[in-house]
Design a protein around this motif. Structure first.
Motif, PDB file in Angstrom:
ATOM      1  N   UNK A 127       7.493  12.891  29.745  1.00 50.13           N
ATOM      2  CA  UNK A 127       7.486  12.194  30.017  1.00 50.13           C
ATOM      3  C   UNK A 127       8.216  10.274  29.124  1.00 50.13           C
ATOM      4  N   UNK A 128       8.811   9.692  29.366  1.00 51.76           N
ATOM      5  CA  UNK A 128       8.850   8.152  28.192  1.00 51.76           C
ATOM      6  C   UNK A 128       9.707   7.416  29.081  1.00 51.76           C
ATOM      7  N   UNK A 129       9.165   6.130  29.074  1.00 53.71           N
ATOM      8  CA  UNK A 129      10.206   4.860  29.575  1.00 53.71           C
ATOM      9  C   UNK A 129      11.103   4.988  29.522  1.00 53.71           C
ATOM     10  N   UNK A 130      11.194   3.216  29.859  1.00 52.28           N
ATOM     11  CA  UNK A 130      12.627   2.698  30.471  1.00 52.28           C
ATOM     12  C   UNK A 130      13.531   2.606  28.478  1.00 52.28           C
ATOM     13  N   UNK A 131      12.560   2.026  28.257  1.00 55.61           N
ATOM     14  CA  UNK A 131      13.400   1.450  26.340  1.00 55.61           C
ATOM     15  C   UNK A 131      13.499   2.344  25.995  1.00 55.61           C
ATOM     16  N   UNK A 132      12.982   3.827  25.991  1.00 63.22           N
ATOM     17  CA  UNK A 132      14.323   4.704  25.335  1.00 63.22           C
ATOM     18  C   UNK A 132      14.993   5.194  25.779  1.00 63.22           C
ATOM     19  N   UNK A 133      15.403   4.616  26.946  1.00 61.94           N
ATOM     20  CA  UNK A 133      16.717   5.107  27.644  1.00 61.94           C
ATOM     21  C   UNK A 133      17.978   4.505  26.850  1.00 61.94           C
ATOM     22  N   UNK A 134      17.703   3.708  26.958  1.00 60.24           N
ATOM     23  CA  UNK A 134      18.816   2.565  26.610  1.00 60.24           C
ATOM     24  C   UNK A 134      19.502   2.487  25.053  1.00 60.24           C
ATOM     25  N   UNK A 135      20.766   2.115  24.790  1.00 66.30           N
ATOM     26  CA  UNK A 135      20.484   2.264  23.861  1.00 66.30           C
ATOM     27  C   UNK A 135      19.905   0.752  23.265  1.00 66.30           C
ATOM     28  N   UNK A 136      19.454   0.221  22.068  1.00 65.58           N
ATOM     29  CA  UNK A 136      18.674  -0.921  21.638  1.00 65.58           C
ATOM     30  C   UNK A 136      19.289  -1.886  22.018  1.00 65.58           C
ATOM     31  N   UNK A 137      20.689  -1.960  21.347  1.00 65.78           N
ATOM     32  CA  UNK A 137      21.952  -3.026  21.847  1.00 65.78           C
ATOM     33  C   UNK A 137      21.549  -4.181  21.072  1.00 65.78           C
ATOM     34  N   UNK A 138      21.469  -4.306  19.722  1.00 64.10           N
ATOM     35  CA  UNK A 138      21.600  -4.979  18.931  1.00 64.10           C
ATOM     36  C   UNK A 138      23.071  -4.529  17.734  1.00 64.10           C
ATOM     37  N   UNK A 139      23.522  -3.875  18.313  1.00 61.13           N
ATOM     38  CA  UNK A 139      24.835  -4.133  17.358  1.00 61.13           C
ATOM     39  C   UNK A 139      26.305  -5.016  17.892  1.00 61.13           C
ATOM     40  N   UNK A 140      26.807  -5.659  17.294  1.00 60.75           N
ATOM     41  CA  UNK A 140      27.195  -6.511  17.287  1.00 60.75           C
ATOM     42  C   UNK A 140      29.043  -6.067  17.790  1.00 60.75           C
ATOM     43  N   UNK A 141      28.966  -4.722  16.767  1.00 62.13           N
ATOM     44  CA  UNK A 141      30.460  -4.752  15.667  1.00 62.13           C
ATOM     45  C   UNK A 141      31.061  -4.244  16.826  1.00 62.13           C
ATOM     46  N   UNK A 142      30.772  -3.522  17.893  1.00 62.40           N
ATOM     47  CA  UNK A 142      31.610  -2.475  18.851  1.00 62.40           C
ATOM     48  C   UNK A 142      31.868  -2.522  19.812  1.00 62.40           C
ATOM     49  N   UNK A 143      32.690  -2.352  20.508  1.00 60.41           N
ATOM     50  CA  UNK A 143      32.807  -2.544  22.159  1.00 60.41           C
ATOM     51  C   UNK A 143      31.968  -1.119  22.888  1.00 60.41           C
ATOM     52  N   UNK A 144      31.860  -0.967  22.476  1.00 62.09           N
ATOM     53  CA  UNK A 144      31.028   0.369  23.858  1.00 62.09           C
ATOM     54  C   UNK A 144      30.225   0.266  24.149  1.00 62.09           C
ATOM     55  N   UNK A 145      29.179   1.360  25.143  1.00 60.26           N
ATOM     56  CA  UNK A 145      27.907   0.607  26.477  1.00 60.26           C
ATOM     57  C   UNK A 145      26.305   1.087  25.450  1.00 60.26           C
ATOM     58  N   UNK A 146      26.578   1.146  23.750  1.00 58.69           N
ATOM     59  CA  UNK A 146      25.205   1.410  23.708  1.00 58.69           C
ATOM     60  C   UNK A 146      25.244  -0.150  22.354  1.00 58.69           C
ATOM     61  N   UNK A 147      26.460  -1.194  22.611  1.00 58.60           N
ATOM     62  CA  UNK A 147      26.369  -2.107  21.658  1.00 58.60           C
ATOM     63  C   UNK A 147      25.939  -2.955  22.902  1.00 58.60           C
ATOM     64  N   UNK A 148      25.414  -4.166  22.525  1.00 57.12           N
ATOM     65  CA  UNK A 148      24.784  -5.400  23.088  1.00 57.12           C
ATOM     66  C   UNK A 148      25.160  -6.577  22.675  1.00 57.12           C
ATOM     67  N   UNK A 149      24.469  -6.966  22.444  1.00 59.19           N
ATOM     68  CA  UNK A 149      24.049  -8.591  22.279  1.00 59.19           C
ATOM     69  C   UNK A 149      25.827  -9.422  21.908  1.00 59.19           C
TER      70      UNK A 149
END
Ligand code: PLP
Ligand code: PLP
Ligand code: FES
Ligand code: FES
Lengths: 149, 385, 385, 149
Positions: A127-149
């Motif tokens: 088992x693992x926590x929610x935080x491992x599910x998602x892209x950390x999202x601090x990549x601003x260079x692309x428009x893809x789901x894993x990129x947030x910020x």
């Protein structure tokens, strides 16, 4: 030079490059459209939870290859839990820095490691926590789901 | 071996150009606006340089002004046509999707100021048809701007035919001839060109010198205000050493144009033929209507920057896309305009030769490149052949 | 004897500058935007040059951009401040009556676009008082632009005090330091300068290179659109040979500044003293707050051009007014701003020395000039002494 | 060079420069404010109406001095009626041209000759037509009354 000597070294002589047929976990992030794909393979000792071997395949720019290589070096021989704490900053630091427009590659490396660990956890019913599910999202260079910020 | 094969980005300064520059850097340092002999000698040299460009382009010296770069010439040409259009209530501009950013960004800014811009689609050949321009024209079109030859894929546009069309419709015609100048024959008269941009460092002249041709009677918009240099159209003490170097380089390039083209075409075609054999490679752009020194290919499964860096490690200077966007992460807008998918456009390689390149160098590239492509493909997670 | 005494118009390129240029013209011809070694070596040189200017001006390298001339820097600085003001609804600019045309013409254009411009009167000394600036400030003032040293009469303005005033009022401060750079100490930090223009050919650097300092946080308005050079603020392949020459020249000029000033002040004061003895002559501008190489006099009953041509015939290069308006018939706007009547302003002579001038040359000028003045006065229908 | 060799020659070695104490006609045009003044002196043989001598004094630029000098040469030894027909174009041509912004100086020379003849006519009670009264008015470079266009 655009890149530090360390980056050029890891780009020209990448460590741990190649496929791993019997990997315990495989993570792939990025996509060809945006120009970077990293696939990371890990082998984990089930007793100690230590990453005993790691390999990568990367399609991408010089810094994508170098960060992949450096990331594998940084997690090899470490416990999975430590690998999960590997931040892109640590990778960048270990490479003596990256040009600003290339920082996203280090994010990709961080993500690839996490994705490989997630895959290992999934395959082994850990088992693992929610935080491992998602892209950390601090990549601003692309428009893809894993990129947030 | 060291092979500089990025001549579309910039070229080495020729010995002829350097020889023309040195006297201006040493003894003839006067300001062309000064009345005394130092100044008048400088003024004479300035006019001699202007006359060289005029003669080679079939223009009048009064139609030539010197700027600081090809980009500045592009900006000034387009702003000029826009200002003229504005006065007549004509606010539509026709250009193409694969222009240089100096053109595209200026057009973008004009759009924000109320202009409408139609960008013509690029066929897979990389050569647009005059009929495409014709279809794009509107009664309120004030400018057509089509580059003479593309900087990435080297394709040559039908400038004469487009010029004739524009002339017959009373629309101003600008061509960004930065890549063409010194390599292709340019006749502003026969080709009905109204405005044209050149950049000296693309034909073995020095960096920092642009040329702007503006047909007599076209009132240029001034981008840089101040002194009366360049008939009040571009203030600032003239870069005389640069301008003299530019003229000498242009004169030389034009004088040797045919000979250079013949030599380069052979080298270019050999590269295209041999590199085209690499599996899953695509040659971009028309093979005939093409700058004599331009080679452009995409290798599937390869990312351009890695390729360049590995080539560089082997002593070969090449490029992927144009130099001025190499800091950016986006694939070339030119290759996307050609219709290539993003993932393929990422793997582009431009080799641009000049007459300074040799067959030996070309052979070396042909030797080295396939191995690098295989190496990178092997490293790639997406490549399974 | 040949005496070049027009260093305010332009200077000879120093050996140091030329030595810095030649490698860029010969082997290091790469485009700084290119990824390969040629390009990266060029990029390094570019950043080294930037660092030289930053260090000497007490700025950060990120605050330095390279342009094509002092005029371009002036245009860009003023347009930048105007654009920032516009956004805040502040459309008033304060400047002086004796700025260079690169400033005045840009301001004129802004007036046509709805800005209000207050031009400060020039006292007979040629040195404005900070209190004059203070009186001109309004709540809607977005920019104060005062030149560091005047190009015709060489008077030095109280830049530090004006900078402090502007900073305390939250108004941007630009200074055209084209004549000051390399000759006077400049500290953008201590002097509270927000924007500043330099031009390389005024300090023994090459023509065609301007420098623009813009304090961190000031979003520069782009005059030339296109590639991402100079952080997107000035498109166009960088004039690397010129920029390297400029940096070397500036470094040298700053290193030798005190020594040069000491030497020049002696020569200048001798010229002023001896030429001032010519009957009916007036020395223009303050004698203390003055560029070390600037001499400016008016001779009544003399027309400047004739004087220059006769001096030139004797081997002496001088000027009357600034070079860039020498094609015009109007007397210098600077001398008129000083309050001189037209007929006197017509007879002005500017001798501008550099450290390359010698005492022997100065003596030669002192020998030759009085005879020419007498000769012209004798020919004049209005001179009866 | 800004100026032709002929202009430089006439500027550096002006012909007929100086005052004439016993002139039959004196004409002065231009003014110091605009930077050019020409004074022309003529001596006329009353029998033949030929200009036997001519002198000038000029305050002005190189081309003002050169055009003065050339104008004196062109009218010396010619009948007054011919001098009146001297056009600025003839002066410019004789000097191998002038830069455009200096053409006004040649107009000044033409005017100076006409002013000197008018003075001679006035002093000798010789009648003349309207066309001699006015500045020809094709000098666009200054704001003064004699300049028209
Ligand atoms: C005070 C001043 N500002 C601006 C300029 C313009 O410099 P540049 O001719 O290099 O554009 C000059 C010199 O001509 C100058 O003296
Ligand atoms: C087609 C084209 N236009 C304009 C430019 C801009 O020229 P410069 O960099 O001299 O401003 C270039 C080169 O960069 C070009 O290839
Ligand atoms: S995957 Fe390309 S930047 Fe996020
Ligand atoms: S008198 Fe000066 S131009 Fe007419």
């Amino acid at each position: 030079m655009l890149y530090s000597e360390k980056v050029m070294d890891h780009f020209q002589n990448p460590r741990n490059v190649g496929k791993m047929e019997d990997a315990d976990g495989i993570g792939e992030v990025g996509n060809a459209k945006c120009g970077d794909i990293m696939r990371m393979y890990i082998k984990v000792n089930p007793e100690t939870q230590v990453i005993t071997d790691v390999k990568f395949n990367t399609f991408g720019c010089g810094s994508a290859i170098a960060t992949s290589s450096m990331a594998t070096e940084l997690i090899k021989g470490r416990p999975v839990s430590e690998a999960l704490e590997l931040s892109n900053h640590a990778v960048v630091e270990a490479l003596d820095g990256l040009p600003p427009q290339k920082l996203h590659c280090s994010v990709l490396a961080e993500e690839a490691v996490r994705a490989a660990v997630r895959d290992y956890y999934d395959k082994n019913g850990i088992a693992y926590g929610e935080e491992l599910r998602e892209c950390p999202g601090h990549c601003e260079s692309c428009g893809h789901e894993h990129c947030g910020e | 071996m060291k092979v500089y094969a990025d001549n579309a980005a910039t070229t080495a300064v020729s010995e002829t150009a350097l020889s023309a520059m040195l006297p201006c850097l040493r003894e003839d340092y006067g300001n062309p606006s000064s009345l005394h002999s130092w100044g008048q000698r400088a003024a004479e040299k300035l006019e001699e340089a202007r006359a060289v460009f005029a003669a080679r382009l079939h223009a009048d010296p009064k139609e030539i002004i010197f700027t600081g770069s090809g980009s500045e010439s592009d900006n000034q040409a387009i702003r000029t046509a826009a200002a003229i259009g504005e006065k007549k209530g004509k606010r539509h501009i026709v250009s193409t999707k694969f222009e240089h950013h100096a053109v595209l960004h200026t057009l973008k800014q004009l759009e924000q100021q109320g202009f409408e811009v139609t960008l013509i689609d690029i066929p897979a050949s990389g050569v647009i048809a005059p009929a495409q321009v014709e279809r794009a024209l509107r009664p309120d079109t004030c400018l057509v701007s089509v580059m003479f030859a593309n900087n990435e894929i080297g394709t040559i546009q039908p400038i004469g035919a487009i010029g004739e069309l524009c002339r017959s419709r009373g629309v101003l015609f600008h061509t960004d001839a930065v890549q063409a100048a010194g390599h292709l024959n340019i006749d502003v008269e026969a080709m009905h060109i109204d405005l044209m941009s050149l950049s000296a460092h693309k034909f073995h002249g020095p960096k920092g010198v642009g040329v702007l041709f503006a047909r007599r009677g076209i009132p240029l918009t001034t981008l840089i205000q101040g002194g009366a240099q360049e008939r009040g159209k571009r203030a600032g003490t003239e870069n005389l050493p640069g301008i003299c170097g530019a003229a000498a380089a242009f004169d030389e390039a034009c004088a040797n144009m045919e000979e250079n083209a013949k030599k380069l075409t052979v080298l270019r075609d050999k590269l295209i033929r041999e590199l085209g054999r690499i599996p899953h490679s695509v040659v971009n752009g028309d093979l005939v209507h093409r700058l004599p020194g331009n080679v452009n290919l995409c290798f599937e499964g390869i990312e351009g920057e890695s390729l360049l860096l590995l080539l560089d490690a082997r002593g070969i200077a090449a490029s992927s896309g144009s130099a001025c966007t190499s800091g950016s992460l986006d694939p070339s807008h030119v290759l996307l305009a050609l219709g290539l998918p993003h993932e393929v456009a990422h793997g582009s390689l431009r080799l641009s030769l000049s007459e300074y390149n040799t067959e030996e160098e070309v052979n070396y590239i042909i030797d080295v490149l396939p191995g690098i492509v295989s190496y990178l493909r092997e490293m790639s997670p997406v490549w399974d052949e």
